[in-house]
Motif scaffolding. Structure first.
Motif, PDB file in Angstrom:
ATOM      1  N   ARG A 227      -7.476  13.226   6.133  1.00 28.81           N
ATOM      2  CA  ARG A 227      -6.439  12.417   6.756  1.00 28.81           C
ATOM      3  C   ARG A 227      -5.731  11.521   5.743  1.00 28.81           C
ATOM      4  NH1 ARG A 227      -8.604   9.154  11.622  1.00 28.81           N
ATOM      5  NH2 ARG A 227      -6.366   8.690  11.754  1.00 28.81           N
ATOM      6  N   VAL A 228      -6.480  11.044   4.744  1.00 22.54           N
ATOM      7  CA  VAL A 228      -5.862  10.199   3.722  1.00 22.54           C
ATOM      8  C   VAL A 228      -4.782  10.973   2.986  1.00 22.54           C
ATOM      9  CG1 VAL A 228      -6.271   8.976   1.562  1.00 22.54           C
ATOM     10  CG2 VAL A 228      -7.894   8.742   3.451  1.00 22.54           C
ATOM     11  N   ARG A 229      -5.100  12.216   2.641  1.00 27.86           N
ATOM     12  CA  ARG A 229      -4.108  13.045   1.939  1.00 27.86           C
ATOM     13  C   ARG A 229      -2.875  13.259   2.811  1.00 27.86           C
ATOM     14  NH1 ARG A 229      -5.034  16.870  -2.288  1.00 27.86           N
ATOM     15  NH2 ARG A 229      -3.352  18.411  -2.501  1.00 27.86           N
ATOM     16  N   ALA A 230      -3.102  13.515   4.091  1.00 27.20           N
ATOM     17  CA  ALA A 230      -1.983  13.761   4.992  1.00 27.20           C
ATOM     18  C   ALA A 230      -1.087  12.533   5.108  1.00 27.20           C
ATOM     19  CB  ALA A 230      -2.494  14.165   6.364  1.00 27.20           C
ATOM     20  N   ARG A 231      -1.716  11.321   5.172  1.00 29.98           N
ATOM     21  CA  ARG A 231      -0.917  10.101   5.279  1.00 29.98           C
ATOM     22  C   ARG A 231      -0.127   9.850   3.999  1.00 29.98           C
ATOM     23  NH1 ARG A 231      -3.404   4.814   7.527  1.00 29.98           N
ATOM     24  NH2 ARG A 231      -1.174   4.411   7.761  1.00 29.98           N
ATOM     25  N   ILE A 232      -0.736  10.130   2.855  1.00 34.42           N
ATOM     26  CA  ILE A 232      -0.014   9.956   1.581  1.00 34.42           C
ATOM     27  C   ILE A 232       1.192  10.887   1.525  1.00 34.42           C
ATOM     28  CG2 ILE A 232      -0.158  10.307  -0.916  1.00 34.42           C
ATOM     29  CD1 ILE A 232      -3.048   9.309  -0.757  1.00 34.42           C
ATOM     30  N   LEU A 233       0.955  12.162   1.885  1.00 35.06           N
ATOM     31  CA  LEU A 233       2.059  13.122   1.868  1.00 35.06           C
ATOM     32  C   LEU A 233       3.171  12.699   2.821  1.00 35.06           C
ATOM     33  CD1 LEU A 233       0.012  16.440   1.784  1.00 35.06           C
ATOM     34  CD2 LEU A 233       1.562  15.630  -0.013  1.00 35.06           C
ATOM     35  N   ASP A 234       2.777  12.170   3.973  1.00 37.07           N
ATOM     36  CA  ASP A 234       3.765  11.775   4.964  1.00 37.07           C
ATOM     37  C   ASP A 234       4.560  10.563   4.485  1.00 37.07           C
ATOM     38  OD1 ASP A 234       4.960  11.794   7.691  1.00 37.07           O
ATOM     39  OD2 ASP A 234       3.975   9.838   7.780  1.00 37.07           O
ATOM     40  N   GLN A 235       3.851   9.533   3.981  1.00 38.45           N
ATOM     41  CA  GLN A 235       4.545   8.306   3.561  1.00 38.45           C
ATOM     42  C   GLN A 235       5.386   8.542   2.313  1.00 38.45           C
ATOM     43  OE1 GLN A 235       3.137   4.598   4.218  1.00 38.45           O
ATOM     44  NE2 GLN A 235       4.405   3.616   2.683  1.00 38.45           N
ATOM     45  N   ALA A 236       4.912   9.338   1.368  1.00 41.35           N
ATOM     46  CA  ALA A 236       5.630   9.524   0.104  1.00 41.35           C
ATOM     47  C   ALA A 236       6.921  10.305   0.282  1.00 41.35           C
ATOM     48  CB  ALA A 236       4.731  10.222  -0.908  1.00 41.35           C
ATOM     49  N   GLY A 237       6.976  11.172   1.281  1.00 43.60           N
ATOM     50  CA  GLY A 237       8.217  11.906   1.533  1.00 43.60           C
ATOM     51  C   GLY A 237       8.691  12.736   0.362  1.00 43.60           C
ATOM     52  N   GLY A 238       7.752  13.254  -0.429  1.00 38.32           N
ATOM     53  CA  GLY A 238       8.128  14.096  -1.562  1.00 38.32           C
ATOM     54  C   GLY A 238       8.541  13.332  -2.796  1.00 38.32           C
ATOM     55  N   ASN A 239       8.416  11.984  -2.789  1.00 38.14           N
ATOM     56  CA  ASN A 239       8.750  11.188  -3.968  1.00 38.14           C
ATOM     57  C   ASN A 239       7.572  11.219  -4.934  1.00 38.14           C
ATOM     58  OD1 ASN A 239       8.720   8.561  -5.595  1.00 38.14           O
ATOM     59  ND2 ASN A 239      10.783   8.528  -4.707  1.00 38.14           N
ATOM     60  N   PRO A 240       7.740  11.771  -6.140  1.00 36.24           N
ATOM     61  CA  PRO A 240       6.604  11.938  -7.051  1.00 36.24           C
ATOM     62  C   PRO A 240       5.902  10.633  -7.399  1.00 36.24           C
ATOM     63  CG  PRO A 240       8.476  13.217  -7.803  1.00 36.24           C
ATOM     64  CD  PRO A 240       8.979  12.350  -6.698  1.00 36.24           C
ATOM     65  N   LEU A 241       6.666   9.591  -7.667  1.00 36.67           N
ATOM     66  CA  LEU A 241       6.051   8.316  -8.025  1.00 36.67           C
ATOM     67  C   LEU A 241       5.216   7.785  -6.869  1.00 36.67           C
ATOM     68  CD1 LEU A 241       5.835   5.953 -10.055  1.00 36.67           C
ATOM     69  CD2 LEU A 241       7.806   4.947  -8.897  1.00 36.67           C
ATOM     70  N   ALA A 242       5.756   7.864  -5.669  1.00 37.37           N
ATOM     71  CA  ALA A 242       5.019   7.379  -4.509  1.00 37.37           C
ATOM     72  C   ALA A 242       3.727   8.175  -4.317  1.00 37.37           C
ATOM     73  CB  ALA A 242       5.894   7.473  -3.268  1.00 37.37           C
ATOM     74  N   LEU A 243       3.766   9.482  -4.503  1.00 36.56           N
ATOM     75  CA  LEU A 243       2.562  10.306  -4.351  1.00 36.56           C
ATOM     76  C   LEU A 243       1.455   9.823  -5.281  1.00 36.56           C
ATOM     77  CD1 LEU A 243       4.311  13.787  -4.150  1.00 36.56           C
ATOM     78  CD2 LEU A 243       2.827  12.843  -2.372  1.00 36.56           C
ATOM     79  N   VAL A 244       1.786   9.588  -6.520  1.00 37.29           N
ATOM     80  CA  VAL A 244       0.769   9.187  -7.499  1.00 37.29           C
ATOM     81  C   VAL A 244       0.292   7.763  -7.245  1.00 37.29           C
ATOM     82  CG1 VAL A 244       0.386   8.703  -9.939  1.00 37.29           C
ATOM     83  CG2 VAL A 244       1.533  10.804  -9.247  1.00 37.29           C
ATOM     84  N   GLU A 245       1.236   6.837  -6.996  1.00 38.97           N
ATOM     85  CA  GLU A 245       0.835   5.441  -6.862  1.00 38.97           C
ATOM     86  C   GLU A 245       0.086   5.174  -5.572  1.00 38.97           C
ATOM     87  OE1 GLU A 245       0.803   3.505  -9.254  1.00 38.97           O
ATOM     88  OE2 GLU A 245       1.959   4.790 -10.584  1.00 38.97           O
ATOM     89  N   LEU A 246       0.460   5.829  -4.484  1.00 37.45           N
ATOM     90  CA  LEU A 246      -0.312   5.669  -3.248  1.00 37.45           C
ATOM     91  C   LEU A 246      -1.711   6.231  -3.423  1.00 37.45           C
ATOM     92  CD1 LEU A 246       2.433   6.561  -0.625  1.00 37.45           C
ATOM     93  CD2 LEU A 246       1.425   4.314  -1.021  1.00 37.45           C
ATOM     94  N   THR A 247      -1.818   7.329  -4.144  1.00 39.08           N
ATOM     95  CA  THR A 247      -3.144   7.898  -4.423  1.00 39.08           C
ATOM     96  C   THR A 247      -3.981   6.915  -5.232  1.00 39.08           C
ATOM     97  OG1 THR A 247      -2.274  10.145  -4.367  1.00 39.08           O
ATOM     98  CG2 THR A 247      -4.353   9.803  -5.521  1.00 39.08           C
ATOM     99  N   ARG A 248      -3.382   6.293  -6.229  1.00 41.44           N
ATOM    100  CA  ARG A 248      -4.118   5.324  -7.043  1.00 41.44           C
ATOM    101  C   ARG A 248      -4.572   4.140  -6.204  1.00 41.44           C
ATOM    102  NH1 ARG A 248      -0.316   5.642 -12.361  1.00 41.44           N
ATOM    103  NH2 ARG A 248      -1.553   7.146 -13.513  1.00 41.44           N
ATOM    104  N   ALA A 249      -3.705   3.696  -5.292  1.00 44.98           N
ATOM    105  CA  ALA A 249      -4.051   2.551  -4.458  1.00 44.98           C
ATOM    106  C   ALA A 249      -5.233   2.861  -3.559  1.00 44.98           C
ATOM    107  CB  ALA A 249      -2.847   2.144  -3.621  1.00 44.98           C
ATOM    108  N   VAL A 250      -5.214   4.047  -2.950  1.00 45.88           N
ATOM    109  CA  VAL A 250      -6.314   4.438  -2.075  1.00 45.88           C
ATOM    110  C   VAL A 250      -7.594   4.606  -2.880  1.00 45.88           C
ATOM    111  CG1 VAL A 250      -7.159   6.265  -0.566  1.00 45.88           C
ATOM    112  CG2 VAL A 250      -4.818   5.467  -0.368  1.00 45.88           C
ATOM    113  N   THR A 251      -7.488   5.193  -4.052  1.00 47.05           N
ATOM    114  CA  THR A 251      -8.649   5.399  -4.901  1.00 47.05           C
ATOM    115  C   THR A 251      -9.313   4.082  -5.264  1.00 47.05           C
ATOM    116  OG1 THR A 251      -7.665   7.406  -5.789  1.00 47.05           O
ATOM    117  CG2 THR A 251      -9.420   6.392  -7.087  1.00 47.05           C
TER     118      THR A 251
END
Length: 933
Positions: A227-251
């Protein structure tokens, strides 16, 4: 400044391996690599994307590949605060190659160094530099730098470049055709980029597709799942920076700055929170250094060093690097993304921010402009001393030609001065500087702000005049005309001189729009204003520009007085030239323009009102190369200032010359350019000129049905002129096309209606054109008197192309009446004129007619010249006059290498091998051409 998440490595490895793949951007990388290849036809490409889409990473990847391939890379990054510093971005770009500026011509080298504050004091205080000379200097320098290897110019975050740098770079980049120089521009989506908005191919970075987004998450050190991955994908909307930084925040399991408990936050706000969280636990020295770097906001490492920040090797930066807030490369310390800079800055208290700016101001005492802006940023309220510093910054910017920077400094100075009247005065001064940027909304904003701060009538009038000065040059004719005339009416009693000045501007708008109702409004206001000998010249301007065919004899007397006044006030020469052109006194107009060029080289920062008159006068006088030179200048200034209408006016002149010279395709392109830049219903003058050029292009190809259709649009459905001045010279060409496509009767009605409307006020030139039209449309047995009348006045030799057309028409008529011996004299004269002008289609017509008349027509060097493109002909003629490649480049706004390339390709076509042969080729053969025929 980093925008591609695939280029943001793990926290423990902030600097990516140069070979690390960039995810989901294979097509974009291929396009950039192709553009950067010296063999590519692409010379400029704009990379457009929102924050975090990866522009910077893609550009850096392309830079590394280009350098590995042996190219020289020049790179500049925009920064928000330095957008107020004139030529800051250009200096950053060219600093690595400034030593090579020593090889530039003296004027170019001096003006370039002066723009960077590096020239002699005498130059820095000698006034504003010639507007396009800095652009020419940049063009020449980039050409010189590319002598031994190809050059890649990368302009990243260009939306934050200062306006002066953008003007110089856009000027140079558009003229690098044929040079091994490629320009890649990274710009934020939705941000207009002055000078680069039109005709620049763009590559837009959209969101990553689902597969690429998944792959990017898989590449992270701790790839999210479920579910965490799904929420990141949904919130980032395909923005590469958002994908990486949201992942770092969750980590990091940071609940305060990780995934929101419910619903998405705005992406940039959320990312700023994520970046700000990384500041927690950093050593105080690192935090302070980061705040100073954020407050400085300069992408120029040399400035960072002069500001006293720790150097890139200092251990102070290591904790920030490990937190993936910065990256270090050589001497550079950069935030990894603009949002990180914003997060660092806004995480600090207002007091800490002010302290940082004050510290930078103290460190930058040798950088007075930067110091002034830091002092302004540290000022929570009015500060007279800081306001004075900004005024001095504005003065320095204006002397270097940085009008946008000057206006911004004055605007901020107005905000900081404690006195309201002084604030209003500074805002008016800012409007005066902003006029030269061509940004009318900004000028109007400054004027409105001044109006809110003062009741000083004189100051408010001055502000309105400044806004009107620029408004006249835009395409908003109906709105601008009403604004200027309403204000003129309001001031007619209290300040008649100002009212007359405003009316003079409104009259220019009347000319451009061609709206007849505006003529009545102008004349009504002029009658209300008292006659004053001191302002007789302005009254003459208003009268002649609004209606040159109303009492032409009286207008000629007024022109004579204006010309006499110009002897004592030579700054009025351009005005005299325009008035003379409007009255079809073309020889006098050209003399006035020649003298104006000799005296001032027309160094104004904006095109003159009715500046297109210069080009048209040279066209009519048969000086087509000079017409195109004038057009090149107007186009360059117009593009730099964002004045589409001025560019369109120049394009129509260019188009007609190209059509006359036989380059129909180029003529059509230029005419269509003009029509797309304006609203044809708002700007009837441009529409008429463009359609005349389209008609001439079609006639040059023998497409007479098309030519007639285009020229018919120069007149209304019932045959009235669409424009009160620009339509009439098309009458003879309309008749010529009509005869060849069977529309004789319709054309005859239009010609006769125009003849009646003009009556005794028709100029000798227009009477000759009407006579030619009547001869073409008449029954054959009735045509001769009209043709003779079209050639009767010796003064008509001042319009050589039009006279040569009449001579050819007469010769054709004589030959068809079997009066062949009589036909030979006008034929020979017409052919000689067409040859001299380089009017290729008419040369061929005259040659064919000459053969039919039994004349022995031989090929000659001028015919070989006619085989060149119009630009090559221009260059050949200038070279024949002894100008060097650099001097030709300055005149035509081309690089010396481009000039040399044209000469190299032209020599074999001309049958010569050396430059020294050009003068004999051009002058000697022309002198004998008539005798041979």
């Amino acid at each position: 400044m980093d925008e591609h998440a695939g280029d943001l490595g793990p926290v423990t490895r902030p600097e990516p391996d140069p070979g690390e793949p960039i995810v989901g951007r294979d097509a974009e990388l291929a396009r950039l690599s192709h553009a950067a290849d010296p063999a590519s036809a692409d010379r400029v490409l704009m990379l457009v994307g929102d924050l975090g889409t990866g522009k910077s990473a893609l550009l850096r990847h392309t830079m590394r590949r280009a350098e590995a391939g042996g190219a020289r890379v020049l790179h500049a990054e925009g920064s928000e605060s330095e957008s107020d510093l004139a030529f800051a971005a250009l200096h950053q770009l060219l600093r690595p190659v400034l030593a090579e500026a020593d090889g530039l011509p003296d004027r170019q080298r001096a003006v370039l160094l002066d723009a960077f504050g590096m020239g002699p004091d005498t130059l820095r205080h000698s006034g504003t530099p010639e507007p396009m000379l800095i652009g020419v200097a940049v063009l020449s320098l980039l050409s010189a730098v590319s002598d031994d290897r190809s050059v890649l110019v990368v302009l990243d975050d260009a939306q934050w470049f200062d306006r002066a740098s953008l003007s110089a770079l856009s000027f140079a980049v558009r003229r690098l055709e044929g040079e091994p120089v490629t320009t890649l521009i990274g710009v934020r989506g939705g941000a207009p980029l002055p000078g680069f908005d039109r005709h620049v191919p763009a590559l837009t970075l959209g969101p990553l597709d689902d597969a690429s987004a998944d792959r990017l998450l898989d590449l992270q050190p701790e790839s999210p799942t479920g579910r965490v991955r799904a929420r990141i994908l949904d919130q980032a909307g395909g923005n590469p920076l958002a994908l990486v930084e949201l992942t770092r925040a969750v980590t990091a399991h940071d609940a305060a700055t990780g995934m929101p408990p419910a619903g998405p936050l705005p992406l940039t706000d959320h990312l700023e929170q994520i970046f700000a969280a990384r500041l927690n636990g950093l050593p105080p020295a690192t935090t302070r250094a980061l705040l100073l770097l954020a407050a400085m906001d300069s992408a120029d490492s040399a400035i960072a060093v002069s500001a006293g920040l720790p150097n890139a090797e200092d251990e102070t930066w290591l904790p920030a690097e490990q937190a993936a807030l910065i990256r270090r490369a050589g001497r550079d310390v950069r935030f990894r993304h603009p949002l990180i800079r914003s997060a660092v800055y806004h995480a600090a208290s207002l007091g800490a921010q002010r302290e940082a700016h004050l510290a930078l101001a103290e460190m930058l005492r040798d950088e007075p402009d930067r110091r002034a802006w830091h002092l302004a940023a540290a000022s929570p309220g009015p500060a007279a001393a800081v306001s004075a510093e900004l005024r001095r910054t504005a003065d320095r910017a204006r002397r270097r030609g940085g009008h946008a920077a000057a206006a911004k400094a004055l605007q901020r100075a107005a905000e900081l001065t404690p006195r309201r009247e002084e604030s209003a005065r500074l805002l008016v001064e800012a409007a005066e500087a902003a006029v030269f940027t061509g940004d009318l909304p900004w000028v109007e904003e400054l004027v409105a702000a001044a109006r809110a701060r003062t009741d000083d009538r004189a100051l408010l009038v001055s502000a309105a005049v400044q806004a009107g000065r620029l408004a006249v040059l835009t395409g908003r004719h109906s709105t601008v005309f009403s604004r200027l005339t309403d204000l003129a009416e309001e001031l007619a009693t209290s300040q008649p001189a100002v009212a007359l000045d405003l009316l003079a501007g409104a009259t220019v708008v009347r000319f451009y729009s061609g709206e007849d109702a505006q003529r009545h409004r102008v004349q009504d206001l002029l009658r209300r204003l008292p006659e004053d000998a001191a302002h007789a010249g302005l009254r003459t301007w208003v009268r002649v520009v609004s209606d040159p065919f109303d009492d032409r004899a009286g207008s000629l007397r007024l022109l004579a007085r204006s010309a006499a006044d110009a002897e004592a006030r030579p700054e009025q020469l351009t005005t005299v030239g325009i008035l003379a052109w409007l009255l079809d006194e073309t020889p006098q107009a050209v003399r006035a323009f020649d003298e104006a060029f000799d005296r001032w080289r027309l160094q104004g920062q904006l095109p003159e009102g009715l500046g297109g008159a210069v080009g048209w006068a040279y066209v009519e006088r048969g000086r087509w190369d000079q017409a195109r030179e004038a057009c090149a200048r107007t186009t360059a200034i117009g593009w730099a200032a964002g004045l589409d209408h001025a560019v369109a006016c120049a394009a129509t002149v260019d188009a007609i010359v190209l059509a006359y010279q036989g380059d129909a395709e180029a003529a059509r392109a230029r005419a269509e350019d003009a029509l797309t830049l304006v609203d044809p219903l708002e700007s009837r003058s441009v529409a008429v000129y463009a359609r005349r050029a389209l008609g001439a292009a079609a006639a040059a190809e023998g497409a007479y049905d098309t030519a007639y259709d285009r020229l018919r649009m120069v007149f209304t459905a019932d045959g009235a002129p669409v424009h009160y001045h620009a339509s009439y010279p098309a009458l003879a060409d309309l008749a010529a096309a009509a005869v060849r496509c069977g529309r004789r009767e319709e054309a005859r009605l239009i010609v006769e209606r125009s003849a009646r409307a003009l009556g005794e006020n028709a100029s000798p030139r227009l009477r000759a054109l009407i006579s030619r039209a009547r001869g073409l449309l008449a029954d054959p047995e009735d045509a001769e008197p009209y043709f003779r009348a079209a050639l009767a006045d010796p003064a008509l030799e001042h319009w050589p192309f039009e006279r040569a057309q009449s001579l050819l028409d007469l010769a054709e008529w004589l030959r068809r009446r079997r009066r062949i011996a009589e036909a030979r004299v006008p034929l020979a004269e017409a052919l000689e004129t067409f040859r001299r002008l380089g009017a290729r289609p008419w040369i061929e017509r005259a040659r064919a007619e000459s053969r039919a008349a039994g004349l022995a027509v031989t090929d000659s060097a001028p015919d070989a010249l006619a085989e060149l493109s119009p630009q090559q002909q221009q260059i050949i003629r200038l070279a024949a006059r002894g100008l060097t490649n650099r001097e030709i480049g300055e005149k035509l706004f081309l690089s010396p290498r481009t000039v040399g390339s044209h000469l190299y390709r032209s020599f074999p076509k001309l049958g010569i091998t050396a430059r020294s042969q050009l003068r004999d080729l051009i002058e000697g053969t022309l002198a004998t051409a008539g005798r041979r025929e």
